[in-house]
Enzyme design. Structure first.
Site, PDB file in Angstrom:
ATOM      1  N   ASP A  29      17.450   1.667   6.495  1.00  9.45           N
ATOM      2  CA  ASP A  29      16.222   0.861   6.532  1.00  9.45           C
ATOM      3  C   ASP A  29      16.031   0.134   7.858  1.00  9.45           C
ATOM      4  OD1 ASP A  29      15.482   1.743   4.101  1.00  9.45           O
ATOM      5  OD2 ASP A  29      15.256  -0.217   3.172  1.00  9.45           O
ATOM      6  N   ASP A  74       0.785  -1.241   0.000  1.00  9.82           N
ATOM      7  CA  ASP A  74       0.000   0.000   0.000  1.00  9.82           C
ATOM      8  C   ASP A  74       0.819   1.295   0.000  1.00  9.82           C
ATOM      9  OD1 ASP A  74       1.027  -0.071   2.518  1.00  9.82           O
ATOM     10  OD2 ASP A  74      -0.892  -0.250   3.562  1.00  9.82           O
ATOM     11  N   ASP A  84      19.317  -4.985  -0.725  1.00  5.57           N
ATOM     12  CA  ASP A  84      18.596  -3.725  -0.966  1.00  5.57           C
ATOM     13  C   ASP A  84      18.580  -2.855   0.286  1.00  5.57           C
ATOM     14  OD1 ASP A  84      16.870  -6.071  -0.313  1.00  5.57           O
ATOM     15  OD2 ASP A  84      15.377  -4.521   0.062  1.00  5.57           O
TER      16      ASP A  84
HETATM   17  P1  AMP Z   1      12.076  -3.839   3.275  1.00  2.00           P
HETATM   18  O1  AMP Z   1      11.865  -5.216   3.773  1.00  2.00           O
HETATM   19  O2  AMP Z   1      11.428  -2.766   4.138  1.00  2.00           O
HETATM   20  O3  AMP Z   1      13.492  -3.521   2.963  1.00  2.00           O
HETATM   21  O4  AMP Z   1      11.267  -3.729   1.910  1.00  2.00           O
HETATM   22  C1  AMP Z   1      11.529  -4.526   0.797  1.00  2.00           C
HETATM   23  C2  AMP Z   1      10.781  -3.984  -0.385  1.00  2.00           C
HETATM   24  O5  AMP Z   1       9.382  -3.954  -0.104  1.00  2.00           O
HETATM   25  C3  AMP Z   1      11.154  -2.570  -0.775  1.00  2.00           C
HETATM   26  O6  AMP Z   1      11.046  -2.502  -2.164  1.00  2.00           O
HETATM   27  C4  AMP Z   1      10.076  -1.745  -0.113  1.00  2.00           C
HETATM   28  O7  AMP Z   1       9.878  -0.497  -0.718  1.00  2.00           O
HETATM   29  C5  AMP Z   1       8.872  -2.654  -0.282  1.00  2.00           C
HETATM   30  N1  AMP Z   1       7.832  -2.390   0.719  1.00  2.00           N
HETATM   31  C6  AMP Z   1       7.845  -2.713   2.040  1.00  2.00           C
HETATM   32  N2  AMP Z   1       6.721  -2.317   2.639  1.00  2.00           N
HETATM   33  C7  AMP Z   1       5.951  -1.719   1.687  1.00  2.00           C
HETATM   34  C8  AMP Z   1       4.665  -1.095   1.673  1.00  2.00           C
HETATM   35  N3  AMP Z   1       3.913  -1.012   2.758  1.00  2.00           N
HETATM   36  N4  AMP Z   1       4.237  -0.588   0.505  1.00  2.00           N
HETATM   37  C9  AMP Z   1       4.971  -0.670  -0.612  1.00  2.00           C
HETATM   38  N5  AMP Z   1       6.173  -1.246  -0.677  1.00  2.00           N
HETATM   39  C10 AMP Z   1       6.664  -1.770   0.461  1.00  2.00           C
HETATM   40 MG    MG Z   2      14.332  -1.855   2.500  1.00  5.63          MG
END
Ligand code: AMP
Ligand code: MG
Length: 539
Positions: free
Chosen positions: A301, A156, A291
């Site tokens: 992050d 979202d 990432d």
């Molecule tokens: P993360 O685990 O936070 O590093 O996220 C991994 C990927 O998922 C990244 O591309 C984030 O931008 C995407 N992501 C995580 N949570 C959301 C969210 N609520 N809406 C959109 N993308 C998300």
């Molecule tokens: Mg991330």
């Protein structure tokens, strides 16, 4: 020096974020230098031959400023707003763009939990603008939780209050602990609910939403290079590398094959320093996917991270990683190196000589080894790390594992051990507060006897030794349960708990007798409580 009048470059004054004068300090070097996605809608899709997509924040119902970091405002030359609602909260909540802001979501991929995951990208983060601060340095303002982008996949684009508070609090705390990190300027409540299934068990609930404004010279990750290499977009790969070197590593010189190799080595060095610092303070990132690895060697992050309570190399706060424990405390150095190998793969079109890449990876091992040895010597208050001290450290790790012992309290207490004393109880007294469980206190006592002998051989003045140790062993860290208490209070409309915690964590190495309670061991109620010891990627 202080008497010399400073030349007024118009940079010294702090301005309101919405003051039109501030626009003179706005820049957009990333947008100018790099190829954009030609498509301009936020429908999730694979993007090709681009480093970013232009996006717009999705407005929220009622932006309200919950927290503001004055020190970060100072870096940027932006004044704290007078009011919690109004134009500044509107910009930082994503409801209004200022002239000069050209928001974008970066395109990146990544290896998640050891596997190539393809395109990821800023799914809910967007950089608003770069600001040139009074120090002449460039920093990005990036909103996290500001709505969908082409990289949102099925999610979202939003963030919940609990994870936003955790990012704000921990990134600022890390800075004051001396760990390289991104920073946070503001925390804005959106006035909207976000639905989350916190433990992916079918119990979705509405939670308050929030937007954090993060600040760093750059949010480029290893994954920004990996996605270009994976798609053989070599022209774009070179442009991104050249941009990062020219803008963020200018000391290395104009990009060339030799400079690319030196740059990779410098990334390895910085990553080693960062991870050695994580180990020093007991920080567990929790999701060291490529990432989530900064090209500048910053901690980036903040998701299901945690702080060691009982010293345990196998501990991870991330329930998503509970079985594999890939990202547990003790494996962080090894995983950082694994991630650097993935980056090496992505940069290999620019650095064709394998030996150069191997030299970089070797430098990671060397720098990490040097840092961790120096850190351990300093944490133990030794004048120098000498032959035989390795065994002392190994035995300490075993003893700390044997009896559940709070890492922060243990090392802080060690400075108070009266090493000249002969009596065991007197030696142990400053450490007692660190034990969650004293079942194998005997091992630690045996270690302590060796340790005091070792310290006596150094012959240091006790006060000097104590002061040195207290500069490297923090008294205050953002303990998992303290962050949760701040979140619970905030959800009830009480910001005072967060405010106090933030203020105390600005001086983590100082004794602050009126805040002794914030240095205490984790209470038993928090041992298995969600948010305190168990976190998921849901945020
Ligand atoms: P993360 O685990 O936070 O590093 O996220 C991994 C990927 O998922 C990244 O591309 C984030 O931008 C995407 N992501 C995580 N949570 C959301 C969210 N609520 N809406 C959109 N993308 C998300
Ligand atoms: Mg991330």
């Amino acid at each position: 020096m202080n008497d010399v009048p400073r030349v007024n470059l118009g940079l010294a004054a702090k301005l309101d974020l919405c003051d039109p004068q501030l626009a003179h300090r706005f820049d957009d070097s990333f947008v100018r230098a790099l190829p954009a996605d030609p498509v301009q809608h936020d429908v999730p899709r694979p993007v090709r031959n681009a480093c970013y997509s232009r996006v717009k924040p999705t407005p929220v119902a009622a932006p309200e400023l919950l927290a503001w970091a004055d020190a970060v405002g100072d870096l940027l030359g932006i004044a704290r707003p007078d009011s919690a609602t109004g134009p500044v909260a509107d910009v930082l909540g994503g409801n209004h763009l200022l002239p000069g802001m050209q928001p974008y979501a970066a395109r990146y991929g990544g290896h998640q939990f050891g596997n190539w995951a393809g395109q990821l990208g800023d799914g809910r983060a967007m950089t608003l603008v770069e600001v040139i601060g009074p120090d002449g340095r460039r920093r990005e303002l990036q909103l996290k939780g500001a709505g969908r982008t082409p990289y949102s996949r099925r999610a979202d684009g939003r963030a919940v209050l609990r994870s936003s508070v955790r990012e704000f609090l921990c990134s600022e705390a890390m800075h004051y602990l001396g760990v390289p990190t991104t920073r946070a300027l503001s925390l804005v409540a959106t006035g909207e609910a976000v639905e989350r299934d916190m433990f992916y068990d079918g119990n979705a609930q509405d939670e308050p939403g929030a937007v954090v404004c993060r600040v760093a010279p750059s949010f480029v990750r290893f994954g920004n290079f990996e996605i270009l290499a994976a798609n053989e977009e070599l022209e774009e790969l070179k442009r991104l590398a050249d941009y990062v070197i020219r803008t963020h590593y200018p000391e290395l010189g104009e990009p060339s094959p030799e400079v690319y190799a030196r740059w990779f080595e410098e990334i390895c060095r910085r990553t080693a320093v960062m991870v050695a610092d994580w180990m020093r303070v007991g920080f567990v990132h929790g999701v060291m996917n490529t990432d989530n690895m900064s090209i500048l060697g910053l901690t980036i992050d903040y998701g299901p991270y945690g702080w060691l309570e009982g010293y345990d190399l196998g501990w991870t706060p991330n329930t998503t990683d509970a079985t594999g424990r890939r990202y547990c405390y003790g494996r962080q150095p090894e995983i950082a190196q694994w991630n650097l190998l993935r980056l090496a793969g992505a940069l290999s079109p620019l650095i064709p000589d394998r030996a150069d890449l191997e030299a970089g990876i070797d430098s990671f091992g060397r720098v990490y080894g040097e840092c961790s040895q120096r850190i351990m010597g300093d944490k133990l208050g030794l004048l120098e790390f000498a032959a035989g001290d390795d065994a002392l450290v190994e035995d300490l790790v075993a003893a700390l594992h044997g009896a559940e012992t709070d890492m922060t309290l243990f090392f802080r207490g060690l400075a108070d051990v009266p090493v000249a004393a002969a009596d065991d109880a007197v030696l142990m007294a400053p450490l007692c507060a660190a034990f969650y469980d004293e079942s194998d206190g005997g091992h630690l006592l045996g270690w302590l006897r060796h340790y005091v002998e070792r310290v006596r051989r150094d012959g240091q003045d006790p006060a000097t030794r104590r002061a040195r140790m207290n500069r490297i062993n923090p008294k205050y860290v953002p303990r998992n349960y303290l962050a949760q208490l701040a979140i619970d209070a905030l959800a009830e409309g009480d910001a005072s708990v967060l405010k106090r915690l933030l203020a105390v964590l600005e001086h983590p190495y100082d004794e602050q007798p009126q805040h002794e309670d914030l240095a205490a061991r984790r209470p038993e109620w928090a041992r298995h409580k969600a948010g305190c010891s168990a976190l998921s990627c849901s945020s």
